[in-house]
Write an enzyme that holds these catalytic residues in place. Sequence first.
Site, PDB file in Angstrom:
ATOM      1  N   ARG A  11       0.950  -1.304   0.100  1.00 12.41           N
ATOM      2  CA  ARG A  11      -0.063  -0.111   0.060  1.00 12.41           C
ATOM      3  C   ARG A  11       0.680   1.290  -0.026  1.00 12.41           C
ATOM      4  O   ARG A  11       0.104   2.338  -0.007  1.00 12.41           O
ATOM      5  CB  ARG A  11      -0.906   0.092   1.283  1.00 12.41           C
ATOM      6  CG  ARG A  11      -1.846  -1.123   1.020  1.00 12.41           C
ATOM      7  CD  ARG A  11      -3.140  -1.100   2.255  1.00 12.41           C
ATOM      8  NE  ARG A  11      -3.768  -2.389   1.968  1.00 12.41           N
ATOM      9  CZ  ARG A  11      -3.207  -3.287   2.645  1.00 12.41           C
ATOM     10  NH1 ARG A  11      -2.217  -3.468   3.638  1.00 12.41           N
ATOM     11  NH2 ARG A  11      -3.853  -4.617   2.548  1.00 12.41           N
ATOM     12  N   GLY A  34      -1.060 -11.209   8.494  1.00 10.71           N
ATOM     13  CA  GLY A  34      -1.201 -12.534   8.592  1.00 10.71           C
ATOM     14  C   GLY A  34      -2.152 -13.269   9.352  1.00 10.71           C
ATOM     15  O   GLY A  34      -1.896 -14.522   9.663  1.00 10.71           O
ATOM     16  N   GLU A  72      -4.805 -14.269   8.925  1.00  8.35           N
ATOM     17  CA  GLU A  72      -5.427 -15.560   8.171  1.00  8.35           C
ATOM     18  C   GLU A  72      -4.552 -16.644   8.148  1.00  8.35           C
ATOM     19  O   GLU A  72      -4.932 -17.785   7.553  1.00  8.35           O
ATOM     20  CB  GLU A  72      -5.814 -14.888   6.637  1.00  8.35           C
ATOM     21  CG  GLU A  72      -7.317 -14.253   6.698  1.00  8.35           C
ATOM     22  CD  GLU A  72      -7.389 -12.885   7.480  1.00  8.35           C
ATOM     23  OE1 GLU A  72      -6.191 -12.235   7.403  1.00  8.35           O
ATOM     24  OE2 GLU A  72      -8.226 -12.674   8.204  1.00  8.35           O
ATOM     25  N   TRP A  78      -2.320  -4.168   9.843  1.00  7.81           N
ATOM     26  CA  TRP A  78      -1.740  -4.125   8.340  1.00  7.81           C
ATOM     27  C   TRP A  78      -2.029  -2.898   7.759  1.00  7.81           C
ATOM     28  O   TRP A  78      -1.725  -2.594   6.566  1.00  7.81           O
ATOM     29  CB  TRP A  78      -2.316  -5.284   7.276  1.00  7.81           C
ATOM     30  CG  TRP A  78      -3.938  -5.776   7.507  1.00  7.81           C
ATOM     31  CD1 TRP A  78      -4.229  -6.421   8.533  1.00  7.81           C
ATOM     32  CD2 TRP A  78      -4.817  -5.015   6.665  1.00  7.81           C
ATOM     33  NE1 TRP A  78      -5.654  -6.513   8.322  1.00  7.81           N
ATOM     34  CE2 TRP A  78      -6.054  -5.776   7.422  1.00  7.81           C
ATOM     35  CE3 TRP A  78      -4.959  -4.233   5.848  1.00  7.81           C
ATOM     36  CZ2 TRP A  78      -7.451  -5.662   6.515  1.00  7.81           C
ATOM     37  CZ3 TRP A  78      -6.245  -4.021   4.838  1.00  7.81           C
ATOM     38  CH2 TRP A  78      -7.229  -4.885   5.754  1.00  7.81           C
ATOM     39  N   ASN A 107      -8.661  -8.862  12.599  1.00  5.13           N
ATOM     40  CA  ASN A 107      -9.389  -9.813  13.360  1.00  5.13           C
ATOM     41  C   ASN A 107      -8.922 -10.989  14.087  1.00  5.13           C
ATOM     42  O   ASN A 107      -7.458 -11.201  14.096  1.00  5.13           O
ATOM     43  CB  ASN A 107     -10.358 -10.560  12.246  1.00  5.13           C
ATOM     44  CG  ASN A 107      -9.299 -11.467  11.172  1.00  5.13           C
ATOM     45  OD1 ASN A 107      -8.761 -10.766  10.490  1.00  5.13           O
ATOM     46  ND2 ASN A 107      -9.097 -12.552  11.528  1.00  5.13           N
ATOM     47  N   ASP A 114     -14.643 -11.601  10.619  1.00  4.56           N
ATOM     48  CA  ASP A 114     -13.433 -11.194   9.966  1.00  4.56           C
ATOM     49  C   ASP A 114     -13.552  -9.445   9.793  1.00  4.56           C
ATOM     50  O   ASP A 114     -13.165  -8.890   8.951  1.00  4.56           O
ATOM     51  CB  ASP A 114     -13.123 -11.674   8.399  1.00  4.56           C
ATOM     52  CG  ASP A 114     -11.696 -11.279   7.903  1.00  4.56           C
ATOM     53  OD1 ASP A 114     -10.998 -10.938   8.480  1.00  4.56           O
ATOM     54  OD2 ASP A 114     -11.728 -11.656   6.675  1.00  4.56           O
ATOM     55  N   ASP A 151     -12.093  -6.757  10.943  1.00  9.79           N
ATOM     56  CA  ASP A 151     -10.815  -6.264  11.169  1.00  9.79           C
ATOM     57  C   ASP A 151     -11.298  -4.515  11.644  1.00  9.79           C
ATOM     58  O   ASP A 151     -12.105  -4.016  11.035  1.00  9.79           O
ATOM     59  CB  ASP A 151      -9.869  -5.887  10.074  1.00  9.79           C
ATOM     60  CG  ASP A 151      -9.488  -7.241   9.580  1.00  9.79           C
ATOM     61  OD1 ASP A 151      -8.167  -7.527   9.812  1.00  9.79           O
ATOM     62  OD2 ASP A 151     -10.230  -7.705   8.795  1.00  9.79           O
ATOM     63  N   ARG A 175     -15.478  -1.503   9.847  1.00  5.76           N
ATOM     64  CA  ARG A 175     -16.021  -2.556   9.111  1.00  5.76           C
ATOM     65  C   ARG A 175     -17.301  -3.249   9.430  1.00  5.76           C
ATOM     66  O   ARG A 175     -18.075  -3.866   8.776  1.00  5.76           O
ATOM     67  CB  ARG A 175     -14.914  -3.447   8.763  1.00  5.76           C
ATOM     68  CG  ARG A 175     -14.838  -4.724   7.817  1.00  5.76           C
ATOM     69  CD  ARG A 175     -13.611  -5.459   7.788  1.00  5.76           C
ATOM     70  NE  ARG A 175     -13.586  -6.744   7.075  1.00  5.76           N
ATOM     71  CZ  ARG A 175     -12.572  -7.229   6.557  1.00  5.76           C
ATOM     72  NH1 ARG A 175     -11.200  -6.677   6.546  1.00  5.76           N
ATOM     73  NH2 ARG A 175     -12.767  -8.519   5.921  1.00  5.76           N
ATOM     74  N   TRP A 216     -13.863  -0.413  -3.269  1.00  3.35           N
ATOM     75  CA  TRP A 216     -12.439  -0.586  -2.901  1.00  3.35           C
ATOM     76  C   TRP A 216     -11.572   0.750  -2.845  1.00  3.35           C
ATOM     77  O   TRP A 216     -10.602   0.729  -2.674  1.00  3.35           O
ATOM     78  CB  TRP A 216     -11.948  -1.830  -3.313  1.00  3.35           C
ATOM     79  CG  TRP A 216     -12.493  -3.158  -2.859  1.00  3.35           C
ATOM     80  CD1 TRP A 216     -13.052  -3.962  -3.725  1.00  3.35           C
ATOM     81  CD2 TRP A 216     -12.266  -3.679  -1.709  1.00  3.35           C
ATOM     82  NE1 TRP A 216     -13.477  -4.940  -2.841  1.00  3.35           N
ATOM     83  CE2 TRP A 216     -12.952  -4.993  -1.753  1.00  3.35           C
ATOM     84  CE3 TRP A 216     -11.925  -3.333  -0.268  1.00  3.35           C
ATOM     85  CZ2 TRP A 216     -13.145  -5.824  -0.493  1.00  3.35           C
ATOM     86  CZ3 TRP A 216     -11.893  -4.379   0.536  1.00  3.35           C
ATOM     87  CH2 TRP A 216     -12.347  -5.369   0.552  1.00  3.35           C
TER      88      TRP A 216
END
Lengths: 545, 476
Positions: free
Chosen positions: A138, A198, A200, A249, A267, A310, A312, A337, A476
């Site tokens: 990003r 990470g 996930e 992140w 999350n 999920d 976050d 979110r 997005w």
Amino acid sequence: MPNRKTLLALVSLGLTLTAAAMAQPAPPRGMPITYERLLEAASEPGNWLMYGGDYRSHHYSSLSQITAANVHRLRARWIYQMHKQKVETTPIVVDGVMFVTRPPSDVIALDAETGRALWTFEYRLPGTVYVCCGEVNRGLAILGDTLFLTTLDAKLIALEARSGRVLWKQELADSKLNYTATGAPLIVKDKVIVGIAGAEGGIRGFLDAYDAKTGQRAWRFWTVPAPGEPGSETWGGGDAWRHGGASTWLTGSFDPELNLLYWGTGNPGPDYNGDVRPGDNLYSCSLLALDPDTGTLKWHFQFTPHDTRDWDATQVPVLIDAAVDGRPRKLVVMPSRNGFYYALDRVTGAFLFAKPFVKVTWAKEIDKTGRPVVNPGQEPTPEGNDSIFPGVDGGHNWMSPSYHPGTKLLYFSAREERRRFFKTDAPEFQAGEPFFGGGGGGGARFRPEESWGKLIAMRPETGEVQWEHRILAPPWAGVLSTAGNLVFSATPSGNFYALDARTGKELWRFNGGDRVFASPVTFLSRGRQLITIPIGDVLIAFGLD
Amino acid sequence: MRTIFLTACLSLACAWPATAQNAARQPHALASDLPETNPYASSADIAIGKRLFEGRCGHCHGQTGEGGRGAVLNSGRFRHGGTDRELFMTIRNGIANTEMPGAFNLPAKEVWRIVAHVQQLGKQGTAEPNPGDPAAGAAAYKTSGCATCHRIDGHGAALGPDLSDIGSRRAIRHLRESILDPSADIALDYRAVSVVDRAGTRIDGIHLNEDEYSVHLRDMAGNLRSFMKSELTGMTLPRQSMMPAYAALPAGVVQDLVAYLSSLRPGRSTARAPEVWLFDRLENVGGHKTTVLGQPVVIDSSVGKAVQFDGVDDALDIDNHPLAGAATFTWEAIFRPDGGQTEQRWFHLSERDPATGLDTENRMLFEIRVAGDNWFLDSYNQSGSASKALMNRTALHPLGQWYHVASVYDGKEFRNYVDGVREGAAEIQLAPHGPGHTTVGVRINRVFYFKGAVHLARFTRRALSPSEFLPPPAKP
């Protein structure tokens, strides 16, 4: 690959162009970009000096050459081809030179006037890295004449901004254990603040600070406390904390007066099966306020306790000073979110209010303490639960919001999305493998129009929606607002558009032909205002004809 | 114009996790990297695989693999291969150009466990019975006008989904639902859209693409159309399928249609589906227009409806040569001879010269000879200079009863049968006929009229064995 001679020619071209840019009426100050200049980033609208535009993450520019009256003359000026999927970069621009990242972890210095590369730093990954969501990056941070880059294999690299030469390289964590890094670092004083990704893959999250000169780690804050540490009681007493996620992140914000760093966490893991981690799972899905000198936690606020969807809290915290209920406040606000917009007192972390900005079914409301009043039947199920709103990608996500000090409105992309949440056995951690415990995909018979998107203009001190601009699909793309009273964003169809910041009236558009996973920025090149945004795998610059 | 859509399903229904930072394409698994047999196939693995399947796969394939929008998995037949490795590849990588997504975000171990469970499902055998008659379903497909919108093997219209291999892509229950309630699950590529331009003209079509400013469709005439939304006064995405619901069809016909559609699978021979002609009306046979000569009548009989001819001047001229282009074939008919003149040419397929419109000498015939109270079969075939009559004068059959007769050509040998018993055979080289027409009840040139009734004919573009024939009618 260009030979040495070509490279020299390109470098000298860049220097020439930089010199030309320096000949403009408002002489740029060039490098080094000192911490003091970063503190006043908003006063250098010709540049874009950090991920959020300034430490408040306003993602706003006081440039006003492009206005509601002339935006119809906006034309594509150049295109830089990335040839890589999912370009999420937000550029840094310094005096006519644009520094962008390209997936997975490359850096290119571009002449902002022509879009021609001045130098390219290509980073070769050592092997396969498990990533949940694409090989993305990003953006960068800059301090002095050094750029700071995180890499997909969880390294922090310092590059000489004039050449792309590596100054130092530091490992954040072992990428073989599914640690990865995708966010732009943030400079605070002499430190580089870096998040990790990470969750996930079953990591234990943290936020790090490194000495900008040496690369030595100054502090680490573990976002999942170990047994015995405060907050560890929220993990059920087992070993779940070892793979508890809560990654960091996305780039945070900073209040120099309060000397507080604000950073969102992701999350808990496994994402969709919370059985192995009974409790609130601190500090997942939270906003942290940390002392940037020591990494000491000053306060925290958890948006979604014991998340299983999920959701976050890795959204951009926006720092705004405004009166709430007649009382002047230093606010940190965040469209979460989880579908609620939150306003907190950024001095104390006190919850002020929360309001839904998309369809929300999982919670009836957020109570006076800031805790959700959860509705029944809103958990992932083995056969799939398609009645949960918002969807897995949330009402809002990592794309940048924008705060306009003139209109005093907060602009952000919102996602009205229907998804299906399912739960499987809690996974065992395995290096190189995902760690979901379920999923959140589409439903067999969902119609596309059940999901859609909008750009919201909101009064941040009340959560009142001033106007909305509806688009076809959940976006997005982030938002840029400017003193030209314009708001720029983009749709998943690839339409880059400009609205009147006061009314939401659409004034201009351009079909870029592919999905947008990034936020626009604006800056000056040779004294003229340009706007760039990655669309698909290209970066496009626009200027008035 | 009738707009008929046999719907398939779907949305972009990726069952795999969208995640914290949203999904992107991942590298595909390679067969060479995989073991041949499943390393995770214990009963514990199968149990875990079952739970993984129920969350991720069941909403399309059915929780017990009975199929739905997704393929049937409990029959033991897997279109993309049924070895452990092949199933792993299918699950991990997905199937291109279908709704089947790849499970990129699933550990290899979990993919193997799903493979183990799917192998168990495959051992169940097809759970859902399919009692319909595919041949009758093929006829119903024609008479119901399905080909007005759908295409099979290149025949028909492209407005609705191509059904050439629908049987391997959709479960029986889904096919039935698509006929009775097409709006229940509309294929994303075949969604209806309706726009109204400034002149007030409404344009209906298939939704192809859309963004914030424009919409693109294939109109009912098949034209690709583009509209700016600013130039429209209205636009709707109906929740109803453009295909009408066929809930009023008799249950048996729906069953037959489902059986026929379910039979449409890849590798079902290069031949087209069998063409079935039911003689239950005069104006149309097998979906083809007829010219009615004399006064043949539709009767009810022990085998069902049939057309009865008087042996004097009754006949039907059908605007189709059902075996044109067939290099091999099986031509079956169910008929009842009732006596009359000695020589009767009762079923005549004739090629036409496209330049002149006149009949050529290339023809196929069912004839009979009446001998007292009996009859015997004469089957004739001519293609160019090659011709052959098969006639066994000693194979006598009583008049007044229903019979099954067949002519079969396998590329080398021409054979004929009565009630599944071979009566003659000869080697011959027959080239395929060109298009033409057919007469029933009389020779093509209106001589040798037939006295009796015809119930059904079936034309298959390959040589069937007698066991594959339609069953012979029961005798009194």
